[in-house]
Design a protein around this motif. Structure first.
Motif, mmCIF file in Angstrom:
data_model
loop_
_atom_site.group_PDB
_atom_site.id
_atom_site.type_symbol
_atom_site.label_atom_id
_atom_site.label_comp_id
_atom_site.label_asym_id
_atom_site.label_seq_id
_atom_site.Cartn_x
_atom_site.Cartn_y
_atom_site.Cartn_z
ATOM 1 N N LEU A 259 12.357 7.864 -6.150
ATOM 2 C CA LEU A 259 11.062 7.231 -6.452
ATOM 3 C C LEU A 259 11.082 5.780 -5.992
ATOM 4 C CD1 LEU A 259 10.638 8.648 -10.041
ATOM 5 C CD2 LEU A 259 8.904 8.855 -8.247
ATOM 6 N N PHE A 260 9.915 5.282 -5.561
ATOM 7 C CA PHE A 260 9.802 3.886 -5.130
ATOM 8 C C PHE A 260 8.690 3.211 -5.936
ATOM 9 C CE2 PHE A 260 11.173 6.553 -1.623
ATOM 10 C CZ PHE A 260 12.348 5.916 -1.233
ATOM 11 N N GLY A 261 8.788 1.883 -6.049
ATOM 12 C CA GLY A 261 7.732 1.152 -6.772
ATOM 13 C C GLY A 261 8.339 0.306 -7.871
ATOM 14 N N ALA A 262 7.482 -0.366 -8.616
ATOM 15 C CA ALA A 262 7.959 -1.274 -9.666
ATOM 16 C C ALA A 262 8.410 -0.491 -10.892
ATOM 17 C CB ALA A 262 6.835 -2.225 -10.060
ATOM 18 N N ASP A 263 9.567 -0.875 -11.470
ATOM 19 C CA ASP A 263 10.004 -0.231 -12.719
ATOM 20 C C ASP A 263 9.024 -0.592 -13.837
ATOM 21 O OD1 ASP A 263 12.175 0.780 -11.464
ATOM 22 O OD2 ASP A 263 13.493 -0.916 -12.000
ATOM 23 N N ASP A 264 8.588 -1.848 -13.805
ATOM 24 C CA ASP A 264 7.674 -2.350 -14.825
ATOM 25 C C ASP A 264 6.241 -1.962 -14.425
ATOM 26 O OD1 ASP A 264 6.036 -3.832 -16.393
ATOM 27 O OD2 ASP A 264 6.888 -5.796 -15.859
ATOM 28 N N ASN B 38 0.815 -1.222 0.000
ATOM 29 C CA ASN B 38 0.000 0.000 0.000
ATOM 30 C C ASN B 38 0.845 1.267 0.000
ATOM 31 O OD1 ASN B 38 0.569 -0.587 2.893
ATOM 32 N ND2 ASN B 38 -0.619 1.261 3.219
ATOM 33 N N VAL B 39 2.148 1.137 0.286
ATOM 34 C CA VAL B 39 3.007 2.327 0.283
ATOM 35 C C VAL B 39 3.447 2.651 -1.144
ATOM 36 C CG1 VAL B 39 5.201 3.273 1.085
ATOM 37 C CG2 VAL B 39 3.827 1.826 2.604
ATOM 38 N N THR B 40 3.935 1.649 -1.849
ATOM 39 C CA THR B 40 4.515 1.892 -3.180
ATOM 40 C C THR B 40 3.555 1.567 -4.321
ATOM 41 O OG1 THR B 40 5.338 -0.369 -3.341
ATOM 42 C CG2 THR B 40 6.812 1.257 -2.325
ATOM 43 N N GLY B 41 2.553 0.744 -4.055
ATOM 44 C CA GLY B 41 1.652 0.303 -5.127
ATOM 45 C C GLY B 41 2.213 -0.857 -5.935
ATOM 46 N N GLN B 42 3.355 -1.404 -5.488
ATOM 47 C CA GLN B 42 3.956 -2.517 -6.242
ATOM 48 C C GLN B 42 3.169 -3.812 -5.982
ATOM 49 O OE1 GLN B 42 8.176 -3.031 -5.652
ATOM 50 N NE2 GLN B 42 8.311 -4.258 -7.508
ATOM 51 N N ILE B 43 2.886 -4.519 -7.079
ATOM 52 C CA ILE B 43 2.097 -5.752 -6.997
ATOM 53 C C ILE B 43 3.034 -6.935 -6.725
ATOM 54 C CG2 ILE B 43 0.607 -7.308 -8.361
ATOM 55 C CD1 ILE B 43 -0.293 -4.738 -9.914
ATOM 56 N N LEU B 44 2.624 -7.827 -5.833
ATOM 57 C CA LEU B 44 3.439 -9.022 -5.547
ATOM 58 C C LEU B 44 3.051 -10.149 -6.518
ATOM 59 C CD1 LEU B 44 3.732 -7.310 -2.871
ATOM 60 C CD2 LEU B 44 4.226 -9.476 -1.773
ATOM 61 N N PRO B 45 3.976 -11.086 -6.767
ATOM 62 C CA PRO B 45 3.665 -12.173 -7.716
ATOM 63 C C PRO B 45 2.703 -13.194 -7.096
ATOM 64 C CG PRO B 45 5.879 -12.443 -6.831
ATOM 65 C CD PRO B 45 5.355 -11.163 -6.246
ATOM 66 N N ALA C 155 -5.155 1.043 -16.971
ATOM 67 C CA ALA C 155 -4.216 1.594 -17.959
ATOM 68 C C ALA C 155 -4.124 3.114 -17.805
ATOM 69 C CB ALA C 155 -4.677 1.221 -19.366
ATOM 70 N N ILE C 156 -5.262 3.752 -17.576
ATOM 71 C CA ILE C 156 -5.257 5.217 -17.408
ATOM 72 C C ILE C 156 -4.495 5.598 -16.130
ATOM 73 C CG2 ILE C 156 -6.754 7.228 -16.978
ATOM 74 C CD1 ILE C 156 -8.853 5.833 -18.771
ATOM 75 N N GLY C 157 -4.731 4.835 -15.073
ATOM 76 C CA GLY C 157 -4.033 5.094 -13.808
ATOM 77 C C GLY C 157 -2.526 4.936 -13.979
ATOM 78 N N ARG C 158 -2.128 3.926 -14.736
ATOM 79 C CA ARG C 158 -0.679 3.711 -14.922
ATOM 80 C C ARG C 158 -0.056 4.825 -15.762
ATOM 81 N NH1 ARG C 158 -1.358 -2.819 -15.564
ATOM 82 N NH2 ARG C 158 -0.944 -3.317 -13.381
ATOM 83 N N GLU C 159 -0.844 5.373 -16.686
ATOM 84 C CA GLU C 159 -0.330 6.536 -17.456
ATOM 85 C C GLU C 159 -0.045 7.703 -16.516
ATOM 86 O OE1 GLU C 159 -2.925 7.915 -20.646
ATOM 87 O OE2 GLU C 159 -2.902 5.846 -21.391
ATOM 88 N N CYS C 160 -0.950 7.897 -15.541
ATOM 89 C CA CYS C 160 -0.728 8.976 -14.554
ATOM 90 C C CYS C 160 0.572 8.717 -13.807
ATOM 91 C CB CYS C 160 -1.871 9.039 -13.546
ATOM 92 S SG CYS C 160 -3.426 9.539 -14.248
#
Ligand code: PLP
Length: 375
Positions: free
Chosen positions: A287-292, A141-148, A266-271
């Motif tokens: 910056l923090f979060g997933a590069d991909d 919830n901090v970075t928005g990075q999704i776990l596998p 997709a729109i959110g990721r563009e933001c």
């Protein structure tokens, strides 16, 4: 000055007008109709998540209470082990810490250089034996990075461990069919991506999960049926369900399913990309979060060297932007990021957030960071 709300990972706002109307209408509905409205809404939520049997979905006041039921009513045995990630919200890490006090071993799976969750470490921990439950968030919830998530579930099941997923951040954003996903327990809340008010959430419990409810709970009885008694946690074990928020959730999920919102992620990721492009031009910003971006929710987390996240967030607030600063109820995630001293600033975007707001927010964020860079 208009408010630009960028804290949707905290809670979504404003709620769609159909939701506020449904809540108001439910409050004015005669109690005579409440049981049937409850049953209809419960079925709708089950349909949305691909749950064929409503008995598998316990409605709760939110994700925290759902997790708490999952952990406290699980059938623990001496020497059980639990594996978790290093990105957990307090809603999961607190009951896990309490389990440790009760003699259950807790192992935290660290990130590796390419993933927020080291799958090799994970598999060797599973192979060592004794793991009863894998309890993880679907996204930080901090970075928005999704776990596998899918790989985690598959590996856990290979070693006969059950999986509890905290889906608070991903519901409403990722298409989730609970039966297909295969996790054994899934907790969620309605007030973030699902667009409902606070006060409603749920816990999916697959039939095969060994639960040990302390007291037999009674289900709601409809019509002339006898009240139901069950050894699994039920309606009255989590307190009264907020019928009005549930009415809001029922219409919110229809709203989410409308075609106009199909490309929301997709729109959110563009933001995210636009804010990252802006912020990465400042040498003092991390910056923090997933590069991909395909592994990223619509969230941007950053820090400014030598400046506390609260200061940055207050400057943004003075320019009308509502962001989240500090530790976002996930101190463990901040230890993992190395931001445990002053946290991060988190900007998180909403479904259908107007383009004009995004453009203005970019401009104002740029002004604030520039002012800090020059001072
Ligand atoms: C990952 C995660 N889990 C759990 C929660 C708690 O959810 P709720 O407010 O529905 O109890 C949150 C809310 O911030 C969250 O982000």
């Amino acid at each position: 000055m208009d408010t630009i709300y960028l804290n949707h990972a905290g809670t979504s706002w404003p709620k769609p007008s159909v939701v506020t109307e449904a809540v108001a209408a439910a409050m004015e509905t005669s109690p005579r109709h409440w049981p049937s409205l409850f049953e209809r809404a419960h079925h709708s939520v089950c349909r949305y998540f691909g749950i064929s049997n409503p008995a598998q979905l316990l409605l709760t006041p939110g994700c925290t209470s759902a997790i708490s039921v999952a952990i406290s009513d699980f059938n623990w045995e001496p020497n059980d082990k639990v594996l978790t990630s290093s990105w957990e919200h307090h809603a999961l890490s607190r009951p896990l810490q309490k389990l440790q006090g009760d003699g259950i071993e807790l192992v935290v799976v660290p990130p590796d250089s390419s993933s927020p969750f080291d799958l090799t470490f994970f598999e060797s921990s599973l192979a060592a034996g004794g793991v009863k439950l894998v309890a993880i968030t679907a996204a930080c919830n901090v970075t928005g990075q999704i776990l596998p998530m899918r790989q985690i579930i598959e590996l856990a099941h290979k070693y006969n461990a059950f999986v509890l997923v905290d889906a608070a951040q991903v519901v409403g954003w990722l298409p989730l069919n609970f039966s297909e996903l295969g996790a054994d327990l899934i907790a969620f809340g309605g007030h973030k991506g699902l667009q409902s008010p606070w006060g409603i959430g749920g816990l999916y419990i697959a039939d095969h999960v060994p639960m040990k409810c302390v007291t037999a709970s009674c289900g709601l009885s409809l019509g002339d049926d006898e009240p139901l008694l069950s050894p699994r946690p039920g309606y009255c074990d989590v307190g009264s369900v907020d019928q009005f928020s549930l009415a809001g959730l029922e219409v919110a999920i229809d709203w989410l399913e409308e075609k106009a919102r199909a490309d929301r992620l997709a729109i959110g990721r563009e933001c995210v990309q636009r804010f990252r492009d802006l912020l990465s031009a400042f040498a003092n910003v991390t910056l923090f979060g997933a590069d991909d971006l395909s592994q990223q929710l619509p969230t941007v987390a950053f820090s400014v060297a030598g400046i506390s996240s609260a200061t940055v967030s207050n400057l943004l607030k003075a320019r009308g932007i509502v962001a989240a600063s500090g530790f976002q109820c996930a101190p463990q995630a901040h230890e993992t990021l190395g931001t445990e001293e002053s946290g991060v600033v988190r900007l998180s975007f909403g479904i259908g957030q107007p383009e004009k707001e995004i453009a203005v927010a970019l401009e104002r964020t740029s002004d604030v960071i520039r002012s800090l860079t020059e001072s």
